[in-house]
Design a protein around this motif. Structure first.
Motif, PDB file in Angstrom:
ATOM      1  N   ASN A 193       0.819  -1.215   0.000  1.00  0.00           N
ATOM      2  CA  ASN A 193       0.000   0.000   0.000  1.00  0.00           C
ATOM      3  C   ASN A 193       0.848   1.258   0.000  1.00  0.00           C
ATOM      4  O   ASN A 193       0.517   2.246  -0.669  1.00  0.00           O
ATOM      5  CB  ASN A 193      -0.933  -0.001   1.216  1.00  0.00           C
TER       6      ASN A 193
ATOM      7  N   ALA B 209       2.245   1.701  -3.439  1.00  0.00           N
ATOM      8  CA  ALA B 209       1.185   2.170  -4.337  1.00  0.00           C
ATOM      9  C   ALA B 209       0.891   3.647  -4.112  1.00  0.00           C
ATOM     10  O   ALA B 209       0.661   4.410  -5.064  1.00  0.00           O
ATOM     11  CB  ALA B 209      -0.081   1.338  -4.129  1.00  0.00           C
ATOM     12  N   LEU B 210       0.922   4.074  -2.861  1.00  0.00           N
ATOM     13  CA  LEU B 210       0.706   5.486  -2.554  1.00  0.00           C
ATOM     14  C   LEU B 210       1.819   6.346  -3.144  1.00  0.00           C
ATOM     15  O   LEU B 210       1.560   7.422  -3.701  1.00  0.00           O
ATOM     16  CB  LEU B 210       0.636   5.672  -1.037  1.00  0.00           C
TER      17      LEU B 210
ATOM     18  N   ARG C 281       3.639   5.624  -5.758  1.00  0.00           N
ATOM     19  CA  ARG C 281       3.468   5.660  -7.216  1.00  0.00           C
ATOM     20  C   ARG C 281       2.368   6.632  -7.613  1.00  0.00           C
ATOM     21  O   ARG C 281       2.511   7.384  -8.587  1.00  0.00           O
ATOM     22  CB  ARG C 281       3.156   4.253  -7.735  1.00  0.00           C
ATOM     23  N   ALA C 282       1.268   6.626  -6.872  1.00  0.00           N
ATOM     24  CA  ALA C 282       0.180   7.564  -7.179  1.00  0.00           C
ATOM     25  C   ALA C 282       0.640   9.004  -6.976  1.00  0.00           C
ATOM     26  O   ALA C 282       0.315   9.893  -7.782  1.00  0.00           O
ATOM     27  CB  ALA C 282      -1.029   7.256  -6.286  1.00  0.00           C
TER      28      ALA C 282
ATOM     29  N   ARG D 180       2.840   9.962  -9.908  1.00  0.00           N
ATOM     30  CA  ARG D 180       2.053  10.269 -11.116  1.00  0.00           C
ATOM     31  C   ARG D 180       1.379  11.624 -10.996  1.00  0.00           C
ATOM     32  O   ARG D 180       1.360  12.410 -11.957  1.00  0.00           O
ATOM     33  CB  ARG D 180       1.018   9.170 -11.351  1.00  0.00           C
ATOM     34  N   PHE D 181       0.823  11.904  -9.839  1.00  0.00           N
ATOM     35  CA  PHE D 181       0.169  13.194  -9.641  1.00  0.00           C
ATOM     36  C   PHE D 181       1.177  14.335  -9.773  1.00  0.00           C
ATOM     37  O   PHE D 181       0.900  15.357 -10.418  1.00  0.00           O
ATOM     38  CB  PHE D 181      -0.487  13.226  -8.259  1.00  0.00           C
TER      39      PHE D 181
END
Length: 926
Positions: free
Chosen positions: A544, A547-548, A550-551, A554-555
């Protein structure tokens, strides 16, 4: 006395943190003084507590929201305070010999004392909001302790994981506490504990229970939040011993005991708490068997024992609560001794891996005896304290009369837990002190220094004493703690070593035999040293987190990929949108209720026109950076003149000095930027940016207009009326800053200090290439340099004058700090950083810290008189020669502001002025 008891660890932490040059022995004695003096104060209050009295102290902190600084010492708080201070003193003695020469002992002991104070504040708190404050402070201080070895990646990851899990639990707990306050009408613990029926009958009870249990389960590592605790084993062993025995993980079960009268007594509480405790009990015991690291085994065994305590509180019968409180004491003693023994083995053998250990009884005979006895206590062997609370656990499991088949389920869980507890205790003993070995150790194993072993011996003796004579040694303490937990519902009980042949004794015997058979059966049937159990919770957490990240990446790439232009566009667009939402309505309604403006003098119109022209000129010449900076400086100067025209001399002075400092900072930054800025190539972007600028500017202009034409009868009238009689100052602007809104100012100087530290950290090791390097040596300007040398004392005098007059005339700490920063900046520019720092010897980092400390002390002083934080006091002196001298306590806080502003501004400017050139840095490395 309670306030002094709580203050001792924090004062000692401050003293230790400021003693970096002292020897480790001196620092250890300073650190040990806090828990030892605290134990003395606790002993002085013991007769009252054992007699049933509850010493209390209370004064308002933020009474508007129900936050009172209430401290209370009932039996439960007394027991936990004794554990925190007593085991804390032993940990300090142990850590004195455990830490290596490379470890910063002052930082370690300061963190440890901070954590001790946070735990002490939590157990003494008589207000639920205050308890939450200290609860979160334990999370922060444990983060610092777990990540103490910053060079260790596992320590950093463990600290982040612990802070993330317990921090989220703390937010849930805050939500539950707020709901409790709404139901009961108060956050005072006495009121909450007396309102159990009201809370349980409330429609919000399920939400309250869920939120409070989320905080408890995350803190005490209950399933499914148990996975963070083994990861925290990367901390130094003294930290692990303290966290697992008396502090961090016990905070959750403490709160479970503290709120038991208010929350227990329902089927929902029974099933949720009992189920979570039972699962945690078995999961922790099972995983403990397959650990190869000594501390890993002890960590999972801690999870298991915490599950046992939670299960007992979930049963909710009076004797189950007695057993739960009793096991808190027993677990603290044998687990602290076991962790310290594991640390000795690691310290003297160079490893904690049981696959490389073995036969250590020949090399560490005294340590082996102590560790074996403590392990037997953990397994629940007779004549040791763990046996007594385990027997009580079996008895309570067999005594369940309601809730369907839970009697059978809990009895089976208890039997399995007893068996597994013997198995992992046996593995700890057998694989470490018996069998073959040791194997390929980096050092020759030997006994530790005597005083490093003394804390372990003291705790092991306590395990034996409680196990042999419980009625004499621990029964009075246990009765006081149970009375503090259950109040009038506390049962009458007697502790004894022998209760005859009964079913709980048979279960103990079966668990002992079954545990021995299970362990040796595992060794025979499986390669136990090769077994590896994967913890799904830790893996899921890491997935998790990744994943955070990576998000977020991207943002960030979407928002900031185009440089600062795109970032500014999105930031301003969001601000404009959010600010415009409340004003969406019929056309013309925005300014319908605003009064007519007052006439402006001709001078004001002239200044306004010049300001508008200068602002438009900035847009026109923005491509030529230096020219644009000069025009921006003119805009700032005009703004300060307008402040003076509008009878705001404080704002005018502040604006003028801030403008001077920021212009100097921007000029330093221009050294690393091209002379010309790149123009937007696409016309669409230029028109888009222009439209956004117009909207943002129109919004700010409308806000400014609304503020300027607002009615004069506002809160400012109240401030003017209260300034002199209540805050003893006639300069209302300064009074607002240091008294009425002093907490805001305190937060602002903290932010300012953090910003200065961030700039310093980012640029300290930066290697930048200037856009243009002037050939030859720096130009010498002797006459201006001599003038600054002569004028500096005058500037210092003006700064002190502005500082001292600030409470009654334009000035104050912020203005005075900038007033002295500007001439020092000029000296930096003319003489160079090395010459100035060699002359003055300023340590801006230390000045920042001291300034924040002075501001904090200035605010805390009012608490001693029962007044809110940063309340100003006044003293009139009639001195010889000097005459009448009025003094306000706000001067102390303003001194901290003065130091922080001066040090922060110059730290940023000096760091920017000393950034190494990339080419020069490469030549130096060659």
């Amino acid at each position: 006395m309670l306030t002094l008891l709580l203050a001792l660890p924090f004062l000692a932490a401050l003293a230790v943190a400021m003693s970096r040059g002292a020897s480790r022995r001196t620092i250890a004695w300073m650190a040990a003084a806090a828990p030892l003096l605290g134990l003395a104060l606790l002993a002085a209050m013991t007769p009252d507590v054992f007699a049933g009295a509850i010493p209390q102290s209370s004064f308002p902190w933020i009474p508007q929201v129900g936050l009172m600084f209430t401290l209370r010492l009932d039996g439960l708080a007394w027991m936990f305070a004794g554990l925190v201070l007593g085991i804390g003193a032993l940990i300090v003695m142990y850590a004195r010999y455990y830490l290596s020469e490379k470890d910063c002992s002052s930082r370690f002991f300061a963190y440890l004392l901070l954590f001790m104070g946070a735990m002490l504040g939590m157990v003494l708190a008589g207000n639920l909001l205050l308890l939450v404050v200290f609860w979160e402070l334990t999370s922060i201080s444990s983060f610092l302790l777990i990540g103490f070895w910053t060079h260790n990646q596992d320590a950093r990851q463990g600290a982040r994981m612990a802070l993330s899990i317990t921090g989220m639990g703390g937010l849930a707990l805050l939500g539950g506490v707020l709901l409790i306050g709404r139901v009961t009408g108060s956050y005072e613990l006495d009121v909450v504990l007396a309102s159990g029926d009201l809370i349980r009958a409330s429609a919000e009870y399920p939400a309250i229970l869920a939120l409070v249990l989320a905080g408890i389960f995350t803190k005490s590592a209950q399933f499914p939040f148990h996975f963070w605790l083994p990861q925290a084993m990367a901390a130094p062993t003294p930290v692990s011993a303290y966290l697992h025995s008396a502090t961090m993980v016990k905070a959750g079960v403490f709160l479970l005991a503290r709120l038991h009268p208010a929350l227990a007594g329902t089927d929902l509480f029974f099933y949720v708490v009992t189920t979570a405790g039972a699962i945690t009990l078995l999961v922790g015991a099972w995983y403990a068997i397959f650990q190869h690291d000594l501390k890993g085994l002890l960590a999972y065994s801690t999870i298991s024992h915490l599950g046992l305590i939670t299960l007992l509180f979930g049963l909710s019968t009076p004797m189950a609560v007695v057993a739960g409180v009793f096991h808190i004491i027993n677990h603290a003693t044998f687990k602290a001794s076991l962790f310290m023994a594991a640390g000795i083995i690691d310290h003297e053998c160079g490893t904690r891996d049981m696959r490389r250990l073995g036969n250590l009884r020949r090399y560490l005979p005294w340590t082996s005896v102590l560790a074996i006895v403590a392990s037997l206590a953990m397994a629940g062997i007779p004549l040791l304290n763990g046996f007594l609370s385990k027997e009580m656990f079996f008895a309570e499991a067999l005594d369940i009369e309601q809730h369907g088949g839970m009697r059978l389920v809990v009895s089976i869980v208890a039997m399995l837990a007893g068996l597994l507890g013997v198995a992992y205790s046996l593995r700890f003993v057998h694989d470490t002190f018996f069998g073959r070995g040791p194997r390929a150790l980096p050092v020759e194993p030997h006994e530790p220094p005597r005083w490093m072993r003394i804390p372990v011996a003291i705790l092991v003796v306590m395990c034996l004493a409680v196990g042999i004579a419980p009625g004499l040694i621990v029964e009075p303490t246990l009765k006081a703690a149970v009375d503090g937990t259950l109040g009038a519902a506390a049962p009458d009980f007697k502790l004894a070593l022998w209760h005859g042949f009964n079913l709980p004794l048979a279960m103990s015997f079966a668990g002992l035999v079954g545990g021995v058979a299970f362990y040796f059966g595992l060794r025979r049937l499986f390669a136990l040293h090769d077994a590896m159990l994967r913890t799904w919770g830790r893996h899921l957490f890491q997935v998790n987190v990744e994943a955070l990240f990576r998000a977020a990446a991207r943002f960030t790439s979407r928002v900031a990929a185009g440089g600062i232009r795109r970032s500014l566009f999105w930031m301003i667009a969001v601000v404009v949108l959010v600010a415009a939402l409340p004003f969406i309505g019929p056309a013309g309604a925005l300014f319908a209720d605003l009064p007519a403006p007052q006439p402006m003098p001709v001078l004001g119109w002239m200044l306004w026109a010049i300001l508008v022209v200068s602002t438009l000129a900035t847009v026109a010449v923005h491509g030529r950076r230096l020219t644009a900076l000069i025009v921006i400086g003119a805009v700032g100067l005009l703004v300060s003149v307008i402040f003076a025209l509008l009878s705001a001399p404080d704002l005018a002075l502040t604006q003028l000095l801030v403008e001077m400092v920021t212009i100097a900072m921007l000029m330093m930054a221009l050294n690393y930027l091209p002379k010309q800025s790149k123009q937007a190539r696409r016309p669409f972007r230029r028109w888009r940016d222009a439209a956004l600028s117009v909207f943002a500017g129109a919004g700010v202009a409308g806000l400014a207009y609304a503020m300027l034409v607002r009615p004069s009868q506002t809160i400012s009238g109240e401030m003017l009326a209260r300034s002199l009689p209540e805050a003893y100052g006639s300069n209302v602007v300064n009074v607002i800053l240091v008294d009425f809104r002093g907490f805001d100012t305190y937060g602002e100087i903290v932010v300012f200090a953090v910003a200065a530290l961030v700039v310093h950290a980012l640029l300290r090791w930066a290697r930048l290439k200037p856009d243009e390097v002037m050939p030859g040596p720096p130009v010498q300007l002797p006459i201006p340099a001599d003038l600054t040398q002569l004028l500096f004392p005058l500037a210092l005098t003006v700064s002190i004058y502005l500082f001292l007059r600030g409470h009654n005339a334009p000035g104050g700490g912020f203005i005075a700090g900038l007033a002295i920063a500007v001439p020092v900046l000029i000296k930096y520019t003319l003489q160079g950083a090395r010459a100035v720092e060699a002359t003055f010897g300023f340590d801006y980092l230390r000045w920042l810290g001291v300034g924040l400390l002075v501001a904090t002390v200035g605010g805390l002083g009012s608490l001693l008189f029962g007044l809110p934080f940063l309340t100003s006091g006044h003293l009139d002196l009639d001195l010889p020669v000097i005459g009448y001298l009025p003094l306000a306590s706000a001067l102390v806080f303003d001194t901290g502001v003065y130091m922080v502003v001066f040090a922060g501004a110059l730290l940023m400017l000096s760091t920017m002025g000393t950034v190494k050139h990339r080419q020069r840095a490469m030549e130096e490395t060659r």
